[in-house]
Motif scaffolding. Structure first.
Motif, PDB file in Angstrom:
ATOM      1  N   ALA A  19     -12.272  51.130 -26.780  1.00 19.39           N
ATOM      2  CA  ALA A  19     -13.074  50.862 -25.528  1.00 19.39           C
ATOM      3  C   ALA A  19     -12.905  51.700 -24.316  1.00 19.39           C
ATOM      4  O   ALA A  19     -11.754  52.130 -24.215  1.00 19.39           O
ATOM      5  CB  ALA A  19     -12.562  49.370 -25.144  1.00 19.39           C
ATOM      6  N   HIS A  20     -14.063  52.233 -24.029  1.00 19.91           N
ATOM      7  CA  HIS A  20     -14.011  53.166 -22.940  1.00 19.91           C
ATOM      8  C   HIS A  20     -13.963  52.734 -21.494  1.00 19.91           C
ATOM      9  O   HIS A  20     -14.765  51.644 -21.367  1.00 19.91           O
ATOM     10  CB  HIS A  20     -14.935  54.262 -23.163  1.00 19.91           C
ATOM     11  CG  HIS A  20     -16.187  53.892 -23.336  1.00 19.91           C
ATOM     12  ND1 HIS A  20     -16.942  53.457 -22.188  1.00 19.91           N
ATOM     13  CD2 HIS A  20     -16.870  53.893 -24.471  1.00 19.91           C
ATOM     14  CE1 HIS A  20     -18.334  53.102 -22.783  1.00 19.91           C
ATOM     15  NE2 HIS A  20     -18.235  53.134 -24.350  1.00 19.91           N
ATOM     16  N   GLN A  21     -13.532  53.516 -20.379  1.00 21.02           N
ATOM     17  CA  GLN A  21     -13.753  52.817 -19.211  1.00 21.02           C
ATOM     18  C   GLN A  21     -14.328  54.356 -18.327  1.00 21.02           C
ATOM     19  O   GLN A  21     -13.925  55.321 -18.758  1.00 21.02           O
ATOM     20  CB  GLN A  21     -12.512  52.588 -18.570  1.00 21.02           C
ATOM     21  CG  GLN A  21     -11.680  51.403 -19.110  1.00 21.02           C
ATOM     22  CD  GLN A  21     -10.371  51.428 -18.374  1.00 21.02           C
ATOM     23  OE1 GLN A  21      -9.996  51.772 -17.381  1.00 21.02           O
ATOM     24  NE2 GLN A  21      -9.394  50.519 -19.285  1.00 21.02           N
ATOM     25  N   HIS A  51     -15.018  45.676 -35.524  1.00 24.17           N
ATOM     26  CA  HIS A  51     -14.425  44.621 -34.430  1.00 24.17           C
ATOM     27  C   HIS A  51     -12.882  44.921 -34.428  1.00 24.17           C
ATOM     28  O   HIS A  51     -12.459  44.846 -33.510  1.00 24.17           O
ATOM     29  CB  HIS A  51     -14.704  43.300 -35.093  1.00 24.17           C
ATOM     30  CG  HIS A  51     -16.301  42.729 -34.950  1.00 24.17           C
ATOM     31  ND1 HIS A  51     -16.663  42.537 -33.755  1.00 24.17           N
ATOM     32  CD2 HIS A  51     -17.168  42.628 -36.023  1.00 24.17           C
ATOM     33  CE1 HIS A  51     -17.996  42.106 -33.895  1.00 24.17           C
ATOM     34  NE2 HIS A  51     -18.165  42.251 -35.294  1.00 24.17           N
ATOM     35  N   GLN A  55     -12.904  48.368 -32.092  1.00 19.04           N
ATOM     36  CA  GLN A  55     -13.409  48.307 -30.716  1.00 19.04           C
ATOM     37  C   GLN A  55     -12.299  48.190 -29.628  1.00 19.04           C
ATOM     38  O   GLN A  55     -12.491  48.917 -28.775  1.00 19.04           O
ATOM     39  CB  GLN A  55     -14.341  47.112 -30.831  1.00 19.04           C
ATOM     40  CG  GLN A  55     -15.319  47.279 -29.527  1.00 19.04           C
ATOM     41  CD  GLN A  55     -14.715  46.794 -28.256  1.00 19.04           C
ATOM     42  OE1 GLN A  55     -13.920  45.819 -28.201  1.00 19.04           O
ATOM     43  NE2 GLN A  55     -15.138  47.338 -26.879  1.00 19.04           N
ATOM     44  N   PRO A  56     -11.358  47.156 -29.634  1.00 14.11           N
ATOM     45  CA  PRO A  56     -10.535  47.367 -28.429  1.00 14.11           C
ATOM     46  C   PRO A  56      -9.523  48.560 -28.382  1.00 14.11           C
ATOM     47  O   PRO A  56      -9.384  49.007 -27.419  1.00 14.11           O
ATOM     48  CB  PRO A  56      -9.433  46.247 -28.716  1.00 14.11           C
ATOM     49  CG  PRO A  56     -10.199  45.350 -29.879  1.00 14.11           C
ATOM     50  CD  PRO A  56     -11.268  46.386 -30.586  1.00 14.11           C
ATOM     51  N   LEU A  57      -9.328  49.334 -29.655  1.00 18.28           N
ATOM     52  CA  LEU A  57      -8.701  50.542 -29.493  1.00 18.28           C
ATOM     53  C   LEU A  57      -9.492  51.660 -28.938  1.00 18.28           C
ATOM     54  O   LEU A  57      -8.887  52.705 -28.181  1.00 18.28           O
ATOM     55  CB  LEU A  57      -8.146  50.953 -30.781  1.00 18.28           C
ATOM     56  CG  LEU A  57      -7.292  50.110 -31.414  1.00 18.28           C
ATOM     57  CD1 LEU A  57      -7.163  50.535 -33.056  1.00 18.28           C
ATOM     58  CD2 LEU A  57      -6.065  49.888 -30.911  1.00 18.28           C
ATOM     59  N   HIS A  77     -20.543  54.021 -18.672  1.00 10.95           N
ATOM     60  CA  HIS A  77     -21.011  52.866 -19.148  1.00 10.95           C
ATOM     61  C   HIS A  77     -22.686  52.978 -19.582  1.00 10.95           C
ATOM     62  O   HIS A  77     -23.145  53.668 -18.685  1.00 10.95           O
ATOM     63  CB  HIS A  77     -21.080  51.695 -18.154  1.00 10.95           C
ATOM     64  CG  HIS A  77     -19.771  51.356 -17.634  1.00 10.95           C
ATOM     65  ND1 HIS A  77     -18.962  50.574 -18.391  1.00 10.95           N
ATOM     66  CD2 HIS A  77     -18.944  51.854 -16.748  1.00 10.95           C
ATOM     67  CE1 HIS A  77     -17.617  50.446 -18.094  1.00 10.95           C
ATOM     68  NE2 HIS A  77     -17.744  51.107 -16.981  1.00 10.95           N
TER      69      HIS A  77
END
Length: 82
Positions: free
Chosen positions: A76-78, A69, A72-74, A81
């Motif tokens: 997070a992929h773009q 948790h 996860q923000p570090l 999907h």
């Protein structure tokens, strides 16, 4: 990187097109075949990781969950999907 992309294009896993507004840029897109292969590899990796994590005791699993948790923000992929 170009050789890697050439191989993926030859195997029909990636589609490569020139960028409309900038000749120096190239657009890369997974083909349906490439997407299916990626999804299969992703599912296999998830199953393998889940099996390994299930061997941990509840306290260790809770620690891993808390860490995930936080991380996860570090990570997070773009763009890709599942």
């Amino acid at each position: 990187m170009s050789k890697l992309m050439d191989g993926l294009v030859e195997r029909k896993l990636v589609r490569r097109e020139g960028h409309a507004g900038d000749r120096r840029r190239i657009n890369l897109e997974l083909t349906p075949r490439g997407c299916a292969l990626w999804q299969s590899a992703h599912a296999s990796a998830q199953a393998s990781l889940a099996a390994r994590l299930s061997a941990l005791d509840e306290g260790e699993q809770a620690t891993i969950t808390r860490a995930m948790h936080i991380l996860q923000p570090l990570f997070a992929h773009q763009g890709i999907h599942s």
